[in-house]
Design a protein around this motif. Structure first.
Motif, PDB file in Angstrom:
ATOM      1  N   SER A  86      14.763  -3.000  30.517  1.00 53.75           N
ATOM      2  CA  SER A  86      15.032  -1.829  29.690  1.00 53.75           C
ATOM      3  C   SER A  86      15.891  -2.230  28.497  1.00 53.75           C
ATOM      4  N   SER A  87      15.621  -1.654  27.345  1.00 49.44           N
ATOM      5  CA  SER A  87      16.422  -1.939  26.152  1.00 49.44           C
ATOM      6  C   SER A  87      17.226  -0.720  25.730  1.00 49.44           C
ATOM      7  N   SER A  88      17.642   0.069  26.698  1.00 51.19           N
ATOM      8  CA  SER A  88      18.386   1.295  26.411  1.00 51.19           C
ATOM      9  C   SER A  88      19.875   0.996  26.238  1.00 51.19           C
ATOM     10  N   ALA A  89      20.570   1.962  25.695  1.00 52.67           N
ATOM     11  CA  ALA A  89      22.016   1.827  25.514  1.00 52.67           C
ATOM     12  C   ALA A  89      22.711   1.740  26.870  1.00 52.67           C
ATOM     13  N   SER A  90      22.247   2.498  27.846  1.00 46.64           N
ATOM     14  CA  SER A  90      22.881   2.458  29.174  1.00 46.64           C
ATOM     15  C   SER A  90      22.671   1.106  29.850  1.00 46.64           C
TER      16      SER A  90
ATOM     17  N   TYR B 147      23.569  -0.700  19.360  1.00 47.38           N
ATOM     18  CA  TYR B 147      23.934  -1.880  20.148  1.00 47.38           C
ATOM     19  C   TYR B 147      25.244  -2.479  19.636  1.00 47.38           C
TER      20      TYR B 147
ATOM     21  N   GLY C 176      14.896  -5.523  21.862  1.00 46.22           N
ATOM     22  CA  GLY C 176      15.394  -4.170  21.639  1.00 46.22           C
ATOM     23  C   GLY C 176      14.635  -3.493  20.510  1.00 46.22           C
ATOM     24  N   HIS C 177      15.019  -2.282  20.220  1.00 43.92           N
ATOM     25  CA  HIS C 177      14.360  -1.494  19.189  1.00 43.92           C
ATOM     26  C   HIS C 177      15.166  -1.555  17.894  1.00 43.92           C
TER      27      HIS C 177
ATOM     28  N   MET D 216      17.734   1.072  17.264  1.00 40.49           N
ATOM     29  CA  MET D 216      18.923   1.022  18.114  1.00 40.49           C
ATOM     30  C   MET D 216      19.896  -0.094  17.720  1.00 40.49           C
TER      31      MET D 216
END
Length: 92
Positions: A78-82, A16, A8-9, A12
């Motif tokens: 993907s490391s997005s919130a969604s 998370y 992840g970033h 973020m």
């Protein structure tokens, strides 16, 4: 339920943790490789691996710990919130 997020970033990381808290899960987030990552992971109920942003060494360490502790491993490119929400919804 305890959740460990690998990859992840950095920016973020707090997001998370907030998302996990919303689902009433305890969470640890590791965005960078540490020398003692294996011992820091512990024995969570679920491990989420963001493969696009995790190094190969982090992935190997995480998979080894999952196999040793019989932990559920979910991988997401993907490391997005969604993406995190989608994974947590499946285990809610």
């Amino acid at each position: 339920m305890s959740v460990v997020i690998i990859g992840g970033h950095e920016r973020m990381e707090n997001r998370y943790k907030e998302i996990c808290k919303r689902y009433k899960h305890k969470s640890k987030v590791f965005t960078k490789m540490r020398a003692d990552l294996g011992s820091q992971i512990g024995s969570p109920d679920l491990m989420i691996l963001f493969t696009a942003t995790a190094s190969h060494k982090m992935v190997r360490c995480a998979v080894t710990e999952c196999e040793r502790n019989h932990t559920i491993l979910e991988r997401s490119h993907s490391s997005s919130a969604s993406a995190l929400i989608h994974i947590l919804e499946a285990y809610a």
